[in-house]
Scaffold this motif. Structure first.
Motif, PDB file in Angstrom:
ATOM      1  N   GLN A  28      17.189 -12.963 -43.917  1.00  0.00           N
ATOM      2  CA  GLN A  28      17.624 -11.666 -43.255  1.00  0.00           C
ATOM      3  C   GLN A  28      19.215 -11.473 -43.157  1.00  0.00           C
ATOM      4  N   ALA A  29      19.988 -12.528 -43.475  1.00  0.00           N
ATOM      5  CA  ALA A  29      21.293 -12.542 -43.653  1.00  0.00           C
ATOM      6  C   ALA A  29      21.864 -11.689 -44.641  1.00  0.00           C
ATOM      7  N   ARG A  30      22.845 -10.942 -44.153  1.00  0.00           N
ATOM      8  CA  ARG A  30      23.757 -10.187 -45.112  1.00  0.00           C
ATOM      9  C   ARG A  30      25.146 -10.232 -45.366  1.00  0.00           C
ATOM     10  N   GLN A  31      25.586 -11.589 -44.785  1.00  0.00           N
ATOM     11  CA  GLN A  31      26.870 -12.227 -44.991  1.00  0.00           C
ATOM     12  C   GLN A  31      26.534 -13.497 -45.353  1.00  0.00           C
ATOM     13  N   GLY A  32      27.654 -13.926 -46.273  1.00  0.00           N
ATOM     14  CA  GLY A  32      27.745 -15.287 -46.628  1.00  0.00           C
ATOM     15  C   GLY A  32      27.793 -15.549 -47.964  1.00  0.00           C
ATOM     16  N   SER A  33      28.426 -16.874 -48.508  1.00  0.00           N
ATOM     17  CA  SER A  33      28.692 -17.004 -49.843  1.00  0.00           C
ATOM     18  C   SER A  33      27.493 -17.803 -50.613  1.00  0.00           C
ATOM     19  N   PHE A  34      27.428 -17.829 -51.783  1.00  0.00           N
ATOM     20  CA  PHE A  34      26.464 -18.844 -52.324  1.00  0.00           C
ATOM     21  C   PHE A  34      26.976 -19.165 -53.731  1.00  0.00           C
ATOM     22  N   GLU A  35      26.482 -20.190 -54.173  1.00  0.00           N
ATOM     23  CA  GLU A  35      26.940 -20.703 -55.678  1.00  0.00           C
ATOM     24  C   GLU A  35      25.530 -21.440 -55.930  1.00  0.00           C
ATOM     25  N   PHE A  36      25.266 -21.341 -57.194  1.00  0.00           N
ATOM     26  CA  PHE A  36      24.124 -21.783 -57.999  1.00  0.00           C
ATOM     27  C   PHE A  36      24.796 -22.847 -58.865  1.00  0.00           C
ATOM     28  N   ILE A  37      24.093 -24.141 -58.766  1.00  0.00           N
ATOM     29  CA  ILE A  37      24.506 -25.349 -59.782  1.00  0.00           C
ATOM     30  C   ILE A  37      23.387 -25.818 -60.434  1.00  0.00           C
ATOM     31  N   PRO A  38      23.181 -25.250 -61.751  1.00  0.00           N
ATOM     32  CA  PRO A  38      22.219 -25.772 -62.603  1.00  0.00           C
ATOM     33  C   PRO A  38      21.982 -27.063 -62.747  1.00  0.00           C
ATOM     34  N   GLU A  39      20.753 -27.475 -62.857  1.00  0.00           N
ATOM     35  CA  GLU A  39      20.222 -28.866 -63.039  1.00  0.00           C
ATOM     36  C   GLU A  39      20.430 -29.927 -62.068  1.00  0.00           C
ATOM     37  N   ALA A  40      21.144 -29.410 -60.795  1.00  0.00           N
ATOM     38  CA  ALA A  40      21.501 -30.451 -59.720  1.00  0.00           C
ATOM     39  C   ALA A  40      20.013 -30.782 -59.124  1.00  0.00           C
ATOM     40  N   LYS A  41      19.929 -31.929 -58.533  1.00  0.00           N
ATOM     41  CA  LYS A  41      18.805 -32.381 -57.924  1.00  0.00           C
ATOM     42  C   LYS A  41      19.006 -33.074 -56.631  1.00  0.00           C
ATOM     43  N   PRO A  42      18.206 -33.099 -55.605  1.00  0.00           N
ATOM     44  CA  PRO A  42      18.501 -33.839 -54.332  1.00  0.00           C
ATOM     45  C   PRO A  42      18.310 -35.231 -54.621  1.00  0.00           C
ATOM     46  N   LYS A  43      19.346 -35.732 -53.836  1.00  0.00           N
ATOM     47  CA  LYS A  43      19.570 -37.444 -54.260  1.00  0.00           C
ATOM     48  C   LYS A  43      18.493 -38.405 -53.141  1.00  0.00           C
ATOM     49  N   HIS A  44      17.897 -37.624 -52.391  1.00  0.00           N
ATOM     50  CA  HIS A  44      16.726 -38.068 -51.546  1.00  0.00           C
ATOM     51  C   HIS A  44      15.274 -37.956 -52.210  1.00  0.00           C
ATOM     52  N   ARG A  45      14.186 -38.656 -51.810  1.00  0.00           N
ATOM     53  CA  ARG A  45      12.881 -38.399 -52.159  1.00  0.00           C
ATOM     54  C   ARG A  45      11.935 -37.266 -51.501  1.00  0.00           C
ATOM     55  N   HIS A  46      12.638 -36.854 -50.501  1.00  0.00           N
ATOM     56  CA  HIS A  46      11.722 -35.927 -49.575  1.00  0.00           C
ATOM     57  C   HIS A  46      11.483 -34.600 -50.616  1.00  0.00           C
ATOM     58  N   ARG A  47      10.171 -34.185 -50.711  1.00  0.00           N
ATOM     59  CA  ARG A  47       9.806 -33.102 -51.491  1.00  0.00           C
ATOM     60  C   ARG A  47       8.952 -31.958 -50.750  1.00  0.00           C
ATOM     61  N   LEU A  48       9.613 -30.857 -50.555  1.00  0.00           N
ATOM     62  CA  LEU A  48       8.564 -29.771 -50.022  1.00  0.00           C
ATOM     63  C   LEU A  48       7.625 -29.329 -51.194  1.00  0.00           C
ATOM     64  N   ASN A  49       8.169 -28.886 -52.358  1.00  0.00           N
ATOM     65  CA  ASN A  49       7.481 -28.801 -53.457  1.00  0.00           C
ATOM     66  C   ASN A  49       6.520 -27.361 -53.126  1.00  0.00           C
ATOM     67  N   TRP A  50       7.053 -26.483 -52.483  1.00  0.00           N
ATOM     68  CA  TRP A  50       6.444 -25.205 -52.198  1.00  0.00           C
ATOM     69  C   TRP A  50       6.579 -24.045 -53.192  1.00  0.00           C
ATOM     70  N   PRO A  51       5.537 -23.494 -53.708  1.00  0.00           N
ATOM     71  CA  PRO A  51       5.717 -22.345 -54.672  1.00  0.00           C
ATOM     72  C   PRO A  51       6.473 -21.277 -54.159  1.00  0.00           C
ATOM     73  N   LEU A  52       7.353 -20.850 -55.065  1.00  0.00           N
ATOM     74  CA  LEU A  52       8.374 -20.072 -54.697  1.00  0.00           C
ATOM     75  C   LEU A  52       8.074 -18.565 -54.223  1.00  0.00           C
ATOM     76  N   GLU A  53       6.976 -18.063 -54.824  1.00  0.00           N
ATOM     77  CA  GLU A  53       6.431 -16.655 -54.546  1.00  0.00           C
ATOM     78  C   GLU A  53       5.605 -16.779 -53.362  1.00  0.00           C
ATOM     79  N   LYS A  54       4.766 -17.769 -53.192  1.00  0.00           N
ATOM     80  CA  LYS A  54       3.998 -17.909 -51.961  1.00  0.00           C
ATOM     81  C   LYS A  54       5.223 -18.119 -50.799  1.00  0.00           C
ATOM     82  N   VAL A  55       6.361 -18.792 -50.803  1.00  0.00           N
ATOM     83  CA  VAL A  55       7.232 -18.826 -49.843  1.00  0.00           C
ATOM     84  C   VAL A  55       7.909 -17.445 -49.372  1.00  0.00           C
TER      85      VAL A  55
END
Length: 201
Positions: free
Chosen positions: A70-97
């Motif tokens: 819903q937000a229309r203000q805010g900055s973003f940056e995409f960092i390719p190949e970066a992965k989380p350092k923890h083991r927790h995974r949601l593993n949600w299908p993007l289109e479904k989300v």
């Protein structure tokens, strides 16, 4: 190659569609009332949603994604190949989300006139515990709802958007899992106490 910009130009919903088949970390910051958030992606899926370097549980992750879409203000940056350092995974299908988030927002807007007052106090009903496995919001809110709590109190305690909490309470009320006590959280009780003390009662 890193991708960066502003949610005013590219809303998160569009951004996620662009990045749907990429792997990396989408960092978002400068969004009002939302801490800096990192969404870890892999092709077609959301791996994890993190704040302060820690993964959010599914309920909080959904609430944060809902607010960020819903937000229309805010900055973003995409960092390719970066992965989380923890083991927790949601593993949600993007289109479904994306579909469920848009559907939830549509429902929220449709029922907005019927949503409870932010300070109306709700309590869990006797059958609430039997439905915890199907109701993740109820699971998290139950300790508060067993004592009695308003949407305002729950939003602060669970760090969730107020309107989303009001919608969840509305939905739980329709299922008979919570009920209104007929009381409101306000400063009136404190004022009444002062008046009674003043007249010696």
């Amino acid at each position: 190659m890193a991708l960066f910009g502003n949610l005013h130009s590219v809303p998160l919903e569009e951004l996620l569609q662009v990045l749907a088949q990429k792997e990396g970390a989408l960092e978002i910051w400068n969004v009002k009332d939302i801490p800096a958030t990192t969404i870890y992606l892999k092709p077609g899926r959301i791996r994890s949603v993190d704040q302060n370097g820690k993964p959010l549980d599914p309920l909080m992750a959904k609430a944060v994604l809902q607010a960020l879409i819903q937000a229309r203000q805010g900055s973003f940056e995409f960092i390719p190949e970066a992965k989380p350092k923890h083991r927790h995974r949601l593993n949600w299908p993007l289109e479904k989300v994306l579909l469920s988030t848009v559907t939830l927002q549509d429902e929220l807007e449709r029922y907005r006139p019927y949503l409870p007052h932010p300070r109306a106090i709700f309590k869990a009903t006797l059958i609430a515990r039997k439905h915890l496995s199907q109701e993740s919001f109820l699971q998290k809110a139950l300790p508060h709802l067993e004592r009695g709590a308003s949407a305002e109190t729950l939003a602060k305690a669970l760090e969730m958007p107020l309107d989303l909490v009001r919608f969840y309470l509305f939905r739980l009320e329709r299922k008979g899992l919570v009920e209104r006590t007929g009381q409101m959280e306000s400063g009136r009780s404190g004022l009444l106490t002062l008046i009674l003390k003043g007249v010696g009662l």
